[in-house]
Design a protein around this motif. Structure first.
Motif, short mmCIF file in Angstrom:
data_model
loop_
_atom_site.label_atom_id
_atom_site.label_comp_id
_atom_site.label_asym_id
_atom_site.label_seq_id
_atom_site.Cartn_x
_atom_site.Cartn_y
_atom_site.Cartn_z
N LEU A 229 11.34 6.45 10.41
CA LEU A 229 10.16 6.57 9.56
C LEU A 229 9.71 8.01 9.43
O LEU A 229 9.36 8.47 8.34
CB LEU A 229 9.03 5.69 10.08
N GLY A 230 9.72 8.73 10.52
CA GLY A 230 9.30 10.12 10.47
C GLY A 230 10.23 10.98 9.65
O GLY A 230 9.80 11.90 8.95
N ALA A 231 11.53 10.69 9.72
CA ALA A 231 12.53 11.52 9.04
C ALA A 231 12.65 11.21 7.55
O ALA A 231 13.13 12.05 6.78
CB ALA A 231 13.89 11.35 9.71
N THR A 232 12.24 10.01 7.12
CA THR A 232 12.51 9.61 5.73
C THR A 232 11.26 9.30 4.91
O THR A 232 11.38 8.91 3.75
CB THR A 232 13.44 8.37 5.71
N SER A 233 10.07 9.45 5.49
CA SER A 233 8.86 9.29 4.68
C SER A 233 8.64 10.56 3.87
O SER A 233 8.82 11.68 4.37
CB SER A 233 7.64 9.03 5.58
N ALA A 234 8.32 10.41 2.60
CA ALA A 234 8.15 11.56 1.71
C ALA A 234 7.09 11.24 0.67
O ALA A 234 6.74 10.08 0.45
CB ALA A 234 9.47 11.91 1.03
N THR A 235 6.57 12.27 0.02
CA THR A 235 5.54 12.07 -1.00
C THR A 235 6.03 11.14 -2.09
O THR A 235 5.29 10.27 -2.56
CB THR A 235 5.14 13.43 -1.62
N HIS A 236 7.29 11.30 -2.50
CA HIS A 236 7.82 10.49 -3.59
C HIS A 236 8.34 9.13 -3.11
O HIS A 236 8.62 8.26 -3.93
CB HIS A 236 8.96 11.24 -4.29
N ALA A 237 8.47 8.96 -1.79
CA ALA A 237 8.96 7.70 -1.25
C ALA A 237 8.33 7.47 0.13
O ALA A 237 8.99 7.60 1.16
CB ALA A 237 10.48 7.71 -1.15
N PRO A 238 7.05 7.14 0.17
CA PRO A 238 6.34 7.05 1.46
C PRO A 238 6.63 5.77 2.23
O PRO A 238 6.93 4.72 1.64
CB PRO A 238 4.87 7.09 1.02
N TRP A 239 6.53 5.89 3.53
CA TRP A 239 6.53 4.71 4.40
C TRP A 239 5.07 4.35 4.72
O TRP A 239 4.24 5.24 4.87
CB TRP A 239 7.23 5.02 5.72
N TYR A 240 4.81 3.07 4.87
CA TYR A 240 3.52 2.59 5.34
C TYR A 240 3.77 1.71 6.57
O TYR A 240 4.54 0.75 6.51
CB TYR A 240 2.81 1.77 4.26
N ALA A 241 3.15 2.08 7.70
CA ALA A 241 3.23 1.28 8.92
C ALA A 241 2.06 0.29 8.88
O ALA A 241 0.91 0.64 9.20
CB ALA A 241 3.15 2.17 10.15
N VAL A 242 2.35 -0.93 8.47
CA VAL A 242 1.30 -1.92 8.20
C VAL A 242 1.07 -2.80 9.44
O VAL A 242 2.01 -3.44 9.93
CB VAL A 242 1.71 -2.81 7.01
N PRO A 243 -0.14 -2.84 9.98
CA PRO A 243 -0.41 -3.73 11.12
C PRO A 243 -0.15 -5.17 10.72
O PRO A 243 -0.75 -5.68 9.77
CB PRO A 243 -1.89 -3.48 11.42
N ALA A 244 0.76 -5.83 11.45
CA ALA A 244 1.25 -7.14 10.99
C ALA A 244 0.94 -8.28 11.95
O ALA A 244 1.40 -9.40 11.72
CB ALA A 244 2.76 -7.06 10.76
N ASP A 245 0.16 -8.03 13.01
CA ASP A 245 -0.17 -9.13 13.92
C ASP A 245 -1.02 -10.19 13.23
O ASP A 245 -1.00 -11.36 13.62
CB ASP A 245 -0.90 -8.60 15.15
N ASP A 246 -1.78 -9.78 12.22
CA ASP A 246 -2.54 -10.73 11.40
C ASP A 246 -1.91 -10.75 10.01
O ASP A 246 -1.91 -9.73 9.31
CB ASP A 246 -4.01 -10.33 11.30
N LYS A 247 -1.36 -11.88 9.62
CA LYS A 247 -0.61 -11.98 8.35
C LYS A 247 -1.50 -11.72 7.13
O LYS A 247 -1.07 -11.08 6.17
CB LYS A 247 0.05 -13.35 8.24
N HIS A 248 -2.73 -12.20 7.17
CA HIS A 248 -3.62 -12.02 6.03
C HIS A 248 -3.93 -10.54 5.79
O HIS A 248 -3.93 -10.05 4.66
CB HIS A 248 -4.92 -12.81 6.24
N THR A 249 -4.20 -9.83 6.88
CA THR A 249 -4.49 -8.40 6.77
C THR A 249 -3.28 -7.66 6.21
O THR A 249 -3.42 -6.80 5.33
CB THR A 249 -4.86 -7.83 8.16
N ALA A 250 -2.09 -7.98 6.70
CA ALA A 250 -0.87 -7.32 6.22
C ALA A 250 -0.68 -7.54 4.73
O ALA A 250 -0.33 -6.60 3.99
CB ALA A 250 0.34 -7.83 7.00
N ARG A 251 -0.91 -8.74 4.26
CA ARG A 251 -0.72 -9.04 2.82
C ARG A 251 -1.70 -8.25 1.96
O ARG A 251 -1.33 -7.75 0.90
CB ARG A 251 -0.88 -10.54 2.59
N LEU A 252 -2.93 -8.13 2.42
CA LEU A 252 -3.92 -7.39 1.63
C LEU A 252 -3.60 -5.90 1.58
O LEU A 252 -3.75 -5.26 0.55
CB LEU A 252 -5.32 -7.61 2.20
#
Length: 289
Positions: A229-252
């Protein structure tokens, strides 16, 4: 209600640490009814933006989802994209490469399925498997029959990061907007979801002994994800680390990020010239008569 998505965006660089990104946050909604209302708003807005994307036919969208088993990739895709016209959206899931795919470079099998202009392409797992599972299981890398394996062996990963970054930069400059999601699940929550899959007969098909086997490599996967994630996140192709322990929060969060990305393209329906407008009015008169 608009969710602030900046905290989940991964800044490029080797300093990225997963421990600084929580797997659970306070829900951005008040109760299930509020969640459904917010998701409905996102889905409706996404549907409108997808129509503009299709009509304008100038951009393509590539959504990439990576995660550990049971993180909820399928559920996120199903709920967030529920309002999108199926004709304008394609989902591809990538498993272990076939014998034919192993005879090509590691990007070949996924580049065949890139979205065309006007469409949304979704990769449920992707070419990133080649710097994740292949890193955790060196035997997979050995099966790819590379002509001259790098020495030391770890030199292969920076080279593959460069290949991926170059590919995504090329796609971006040619009209493909890339958004990448890592659904950040805790090991304890994965355990609970595995037990739920075993206890619920309707979910038994989702669980395999291979899932339990991969769980043994949790720490190695976290190391691989941090580096990737650190090596391949970029302005034109960003990574998002989405908290996923709660499914509803992740979807929003995911739906908000996608909506914002499409809105930033500033798309509109094709302009109708005065000549074309006159032609349409003439056709209308004929139909009315």
């Amino acid at each position: 209600m608009r969710i602030e998505t900046t905290p989940f965006r991964v800044e490029p660089g080797s300093g990225f640490k997963l421990r600084r990104h929580p797997t659970r946050i306070d829900p951005p909604f008040k109760g299930k009814k509020d969640y459904k209302g917010l998701l409905k708003q996102h889905v409706e807005r996404l549907s409108d933006l997808q129509q503009r994307l299709y009509a304008a036919n100038r951009h393509a969208i590539l959504l990439i989802f990576q995660a550990m088993d049971a993180a909820g990739k399928d559920g996120v895709i199903r709920h967030v994209m529920s309002g999108v016209n199926p004709q304008g959206c394609q989902v591809f899931s990538f498993k272990h490469p076939s014998a034919l795919e192993l005879q090509h470079d590691f990007l070949w099998r996924t580049t065949r399925d890139l979205p065309e202009r006007g469409r949304i392409g979704i990769f449920n797992r992707s070419y990133y498997e080649e710097v994740l599972i292949a890193r955790v299981h060196p035997e997979i890398l050995a099966s790819e029959s590379l002509p001259d394996p790098p020495h030391p062996p770890d030199a292969v990963w920076p080279a593959r990061y460069r290949s991926i970054v170059d590919l995504e930069h090329h796609l971006s400059t040619n009209g493909t907007k890339i958004i990448k999601f890592f659904l950040h699940l805790s090991k304890d929550e994965q355990r609970r979801r595995f037990i739920d899959r075993i206890d619920d007969p309707a979910k038994n098909w989702k669980f395999s002994t291979a899932d339990l086997e991969e769980r043994k490599y949790w720490d190695q996967y976290m190391t691989a994800y941090e580096a990737c994630l650190g090596a391949t996140s970029a302005t034109h192709a960003p990574w998002y680390a989405v908290p996923a322990d709660d499914k509803h929060t992740a979807r929003l969060i995911v739906s908000q990020v996608i909506v914002e990305a499409l809105e930033a393209l500033d798309m509109s329906f094709p302009h109708v010239t005065p000549e074309r407008r006159a032609e349409l009015q003439d056709i209308r008169r004929q139909l009315a008569a």
